[in-house]
Design a protein around this motif. Structure first.
Motif, PDB file in Angstrom:
ATOM      1  N   PRO A  72       0.813  -1.238   0.000  1.00 31.54           N
ATOM      2  CA  PRO A  72       0.000   0.000   0.000  1.00 31.54           C
ATOM      3  C   PRO A  72       0.832   1.267   0.000  1.00 31.54           C
ATOM      4  O   PRO A  72       0.383   2.305  -0.489  1.00 31.54           O
ATOM      5  CB  PRO A  72      -0.832  -0.129   1.282  1.00 31.54           C
ATOM      6  CG  PRO A  72      -0.115  -1.103   2.137  1.00 31.54           C
ATOM      7  CD  PRO A  72       0.550  -2.057   1.201  1.00 31.54           C
ATOM      8  N   VAL A  73       2.051   1.202   0.513  1.00 31.86           N
ATOM      9  CA  VAL A  73       2.932   2.377   0.523  1.00 31.86           C
ATOM     10  C   VAL A  73       3.273   2.784  -0.911  1.00 31.86           C
ATOM     11  O   VAL A  73       3.152   3.952  -1.295  1.00 31.86           O
ATOM     12  CB  VAL A  73       4.214   2.096   1.325  1.00 31.86           C
ATOM     13  CG1 VAL A  73       5.171   3.285   1.213  1.00 31.86           C
ATOM     14  CG2 VAL A  73       3.876   1.816   2.790  1.00 31.86           C
ATOM     15  N   ARG A 107       1.711   1.769  -3.655  1.00 29.94           N
ATOM     16  CA  ARG A 107       0.483   2.053  -4.384  1.00 29.94           C
ATOM     17  C   ARG A 107       0.064   3.505  -4.192  1.00 29.94           C
ATOM     18  O   ARG A 107      -0.274   4.217  -5.139  1.00 29.94           O
ATOM     19  CB  ARG A 107      -0.627   1.120  -3.908  1.00 29.94           C
ATOM     20  CG  ARG A 107      -1.925   1.283  -4.680  1.00 29.94           C
ATOM     21  CD  ARG A 107      -3.019   0.389  -4.125  1.00 29.94           C
ATOM     22  NE  ARG A 107      -2.456  -0.498  -3.192  1.00 29.94           N
ATOM     23  CZ  ARG A 107      -3.084  -1.402  -2.416  1.00 29.94           C
ATOM     24  NH1 ARG A 107      -4.199  -1.581  -2.414  1.00 29.94           N
ATOM     25  NH2 ARG A 107      -2.564  -2.160  -1.587  1.00 29.94           N
ATOM     26  N   GLU A 108       0.065   3.968  -2.937  1.00 28.45           N
ATOM     27  CA  GLU A 108      -0.361   5.333  -2.649  1.00 28.45           C
ATOM     28  C   GLU A 108       0.634   6.363  -3.167  1.00 28.45           C
ATOM     29  O   GLU A 108       0.251   7.458  -3.587  1.00 28.45           O
ATOM     30  CB  GLU A 108      -0.586   5.507  -1.150  1.00 28.45           C
ATOM     31  CG  GLU A 108      -1.784   4.761  -0.615  1.00 28.45           C
ATOM     32  CD  GLU A 108      -3.050   5.096  -1.389  1.00 28.45           C
ATOM     33  OE1 GLU A 108      -3.342   6.303  -1.568  1.00 28.45           O
ATOM     34  OE2 GLU A 108      -3.741   4.165  -1.826  1.00 28.45           O
ATOM     35  N   LYS A 109       1.919   6.007  -3.139  1.00 27.76           N
ATOM     36  CA  LYS A 109       2.927   6.945  -3.644  1.00 27.76           C
ATOM     37  C   LYS A 109       2.671   7.254  -5.121  1.00 27.76           C
ATOM     38  O   LYS A 109       2.632   8.430  -5.522  1.00 27.76           O
ATOM     39  CB  LYS A 109       4.332   6.365  -3.485  1.00 27.76           C
ATOM     40  CG  LYS A 109       5.401   7.204  -4.177  1.00 27.76           C
ATOM     41  CD  LYS A 109       6.768   6.554  -4.154  1.00 27.76           C
ATOM     42  CE  LYS A 109       7.764   7.385  -4.968  1.00 27.76           C
ATOM     43  NZ  LYS A 109       9.122   6.792  -4.965  1.00 27.76           N
ATOM     44  N   ARG A 138      -0.058   6.653  -6.853  1.00 27.54           N
ATOM     45  CA  ARG A 138      -1.367   7.248  -7.048  1.00 27.54           C
ATOM     46  C   ARG A 138      -1.292   8.760  -6.884  1.00 27.54           C
ATOM     47  O   ARG A 138      -1.874   9.520  -7.666  1.00 27.54           O
ATOM     48  CB  ARG A 138      -2.371   6.661  -6.053  1.00 27.54           C
ATOM     49  CG  ARG A 138      -3.780   7.183  -6.219  1.00 27.54           C
ATOM     50  CD  ARG A 138      -4.719   6.571  -5.185  1.00 27.54           C
ATOM     51  NE  ARG A 138      -6.066   7.084  -5.344  1.00 27.54           N
ATOM     52  CZ  ARG A 138      -6.488   8.262  -4.888  1.00 27.54           C
ATOM     53  NH1 ARG A 138      -5.659   9.036  -4.223  1.00 27.54           N
ATOM     54  NH2 ARG A 138      -7.731   8.659  -5.086  1.00 27.54           N
ATOM     55  N   ALA A 139      -0.538   9.211  -5.880  1.00 34.89           N
ATOM     56  CA  ALA A 139      -0.372  10.654  -5.661  1.00 34.89           C
ATOM     57  C   ALA A 139       0.346  11.307  -6.830  1.00 34.89           C
ATOM     58  O   ALA A 139       0.003  12.422  -7.247  1.00 34.89           O
ATOM     59  CB  ALA A 139       0.396  10.894  -4.363  1.00 34.89           C
ATOM     60  N   ASN A 174      -2.274  -2.419  -8.013  1.00 30.41           N
ATOM     61  CA  ASN A 174      -3.080  -1.507  -8.823  1.00 30.41           C
ATOM     62  C   ASN A 174      -4.567  -1.818  -8.718  1.00 30.41           C
ATOM     63  O   ASN A 174      -5.213  -2.151  -9.697  1.00 30.41           O
ATOM     64  CB  ASN A 174      -2.632  -1.578 -10.292  1.00 30.41           C
ATOM     65  CG  ASN A 174      -1.209  -1.119 -10.462  1.00 30.41           C
ATOM     66  OD1 ASN A 174      -0.908   0.050 -10.268  1.00 30.41           O
ATOM     67  ND2 ASN A 174      -0.317  -2.031 -10.802  1.00 30.41           N
ATOM     68  N   ASP A 225      -6.954   0.261  -8.208  1.00 42.43           N
ATOM     69  CA  ASP A 225      -7.807   1.344  -8.687  1.00 42.43           C
ATOM     70  C   ASP A 225      -7.751   1.541 -10.201  1.00 42.43           C
ATOM     71  O   ASP A 225      -8.274   2.514 -10.717  1.00 42.43           O
ATOM     72  CB  ASP A 225      -7.420   2.678  -8.026  1.00 42.43           C
ATOM     73  CG  ASP A 225      -7.698   2.674  -6.534  1.00 42.43           C
ATOM     74  OD1 ASP A 225      -8.620   1.955  -6.125  1.00 42.43           O
ATOM     75  OD2 ASP A 225      -7.000   3.374  -5.795  1.00 42.43           O
ATOM     76  N   LEU A 280       0.433   4.210 -12.658  1.00 37.49           N
ATOM     77  CA  LEU A 280       0.072   3.283 -11.588  1.00 37.49           C
ATOM     78  C   LEU A 280       0.366   1.840 -11.973  1.00 37.49           C
ATOM     79  O   LEU A 280       0.887   1.066 -11.179  1.00 37.49           O
ATOM     80  CB  LEU A 280      -1.415   3.424 -11.261  1.00 37.49           C
ATOM     81  CG  LEU A 280      -1.848   4.745 -10.641  1.00 37.49           C
ATOM     82  CD1 LEU A 280      -3.355   4.750 -10.432  1.00 37.49           C
ATOM     83  CD2 LEU A 280      -1.153   4.978  -9.323  1.00 37.49           C
ATOM     84  N   SER A 340       4.627   1.718 -10.414  1.00 38.24           N
ATOM     85  CA  SER A 340       4.588   1.201  -9.050  1.00 38.24           C
ATOM     86  C   SER A 340       5.155  -0.217  -9.010  1.00 38.24           C
ATOM     87  O   SER A 340       5.848  -0.598  -8.055  1.00 38.24           O
ATOM     88  CB  SER A 340       3.162   1.215  -8.507  1.00 38.24           C
ATOM     89  OG  SER A 340       2.293   0.472  -9.347  1.00 38.24           O
ATOM     90  N   ASN A 388     -12.737   7.117  -6.064  1.00 34.92           N
ATOM     91  CA  ASN A 388     -11.779   7.513  -7.110  1.00 34.92           C
ATOM     92  C   ASN A 388     -12.431   7.724  -8.464  1.00 34.92           C
ATOM     93  O   ASN A 388     -11.815   7.521  -9.508  1.00 34.92           O
ATOM     94  CB  ASN A 388     -10.646   6.485  -7.230  1.00 34.92           C
ATOM     95  CG  ASN A 388      -9.740   6.488  -6.025  1.00 34.92           C
ATOM     96  OD1 ASN A 388      -9.378   7.549  -5.517  1.00 34.92           O
ATOM     97  ND2 ASN A 388      -9.375   5.310  -5.548  1.00 34.92           N
TER      98      ASN A 388
END
Length: 342
Positions: A14-15, A17-19, A21-22, A107, A109, A147, A151, A204
């Protein structure tokens, strides 16, 4: 081959993934000098001549330029060729199946992101009247590309400690960091700035109320309500000011559904003069005969005895009485069996 991850590696999914995504949803302005340097380095590593670089404030602006429309058939050679070089190296170490499973987990999302890209392409195609344009926009270096692959690349490199080509990875990182959307061809590369605004709901999906969900610095924008693209005439007005009468003239079924969702059945009942079919205590079965939806709208209106608050819920059109509608709403339980009524 990697079939399982350690708890420490699992915790990092998740770290990363979120990086990314941002990064994909960034609205920071690009620095054109650094963007140009990144593109030149990318063309050089795949042995292509340096392209003419054109900067645009939005995808709409780039597609309005007087450039041969064969661009729209480009498979984005720059992106796919460089990405393949790194992906091929990782695949030889981990195997395709391992990469595929890991990619899916990084991924979650992607389907939502794909929809954002496709909706933007559909809008451009409609406004510019160029058939197939949605696939051109959808195939450019885009949000889901960041993404879906980047990632994965970074997780394999820094967490799984795979061997990799440092020069290629640096180029890909610089493209992400310094460029927005890219339309790359053999001789021309158009770089679009990032949107100055990008608004999403908690799933999202593109969403904003009374203002654009995506807006670029040149004013090009897209209105959306929970992932459904709206015409400006609806999108620029807050849903609280939407009018039930619009349902009588709107021909698009999906947009009618959104209008119904935004306006709410309680207002629709009042403003379109719903017909009362039956009642039981504080419950009333209503019907709207106007051509609002694909089939007649049957509603169960519920009035709270203590507050007077009115709530309306749509029920199937085969309901014959208020009590039958109440049973349907309450999963087959007859209202006489309720332990407590509100």
């Amino acid at each position: 081959m990697i079939y399982t991850l350690t708890p420490e590696q699992e915790a990092l999914i998740p770290v990363y993934r979120e990086k990314w995504r941002a990064i994909a949803f960034s609205t920071e302005r690009i620095e054109r000098d650094k963007a140009a340097e990144s593109i030149k380095a990318a063309y050089a590593i795949i042995n292509e001549p340096e392209p003419t670089i054109i900067f645009c404030d939005s995808p709409y602006a780039s597609l309005c330029l007087d450039i041969d429309l064969q661009l729209k058939y480009s498979n984005d050679k720059l992106y796919t060729d460089i990405e393949y070089l790194l992906f091929d190296q990782l695949e030889k170490q981990l195997g395709y199946d391992s990469l595929y499973v890991l990619n899916q987990r990084l991924n979650i999302d992607i389907d939502r992101i794909n929809q954002i890209e496709f909706e933007l392409g559909v809008l451009l195609e409609r406004e510019l009247k160029i058939n197939g344009l949605k696939y051109f926009v959808d195939g450019s270096v885009r949000l889901d590309g960041l993404l879906r692959q980047y990632s994965l690349f970074e997780f394999c490199i820094y967490v799984l400690k795979c061997d990799y080509n440092q020069e290629i990875w640096k180029i890909l990182q610089n493209i992400c960091k310094h460029c927005g959307r890219i339309f790359a061809d053999d001789n021309i590369c158009m770089i679009c700035d990032r949107p100055k605004k990008l608004s999403l709901d908690n799933q999202n999906r593109l969403h904003a109320e009374g203002e654009p969900a995506i807006e670029f610095t040149d004013g090009y924008s897209l209105y959306s309500y929970h992932g459904v693209t709206l015409p400006e005439k609806y999108g620029k007005i807050h849903p609280q000011q939407w009018q039930s009468q619009w349902l009588l003239t709107e021909g698009n079924a999906e947009i009618r559904r959104v209008l119904i969702q935004g306006i709410g059945y309680a207002r629709i009942c009042q403003e379109l003069q719903a017909i009362e079919l039956d009642f039981w205590k504080e419950y009333t079965l209503l019907k709207i005969d106007n051509d609002v939806d694909e089939e007649a709208i049957y509603l169960l209106k519920m009035t709270c005895p203590s507050t007077g608050f009115i709530h309306a819920l749509r029920v199937p059109p085969n309901m014959n009485s208020a009590r039958e509608a109440i049973r349907w709403v309450n999963w087959g339980v007859d209202p006489e069996e309720f332990g407590v009524q509100t």
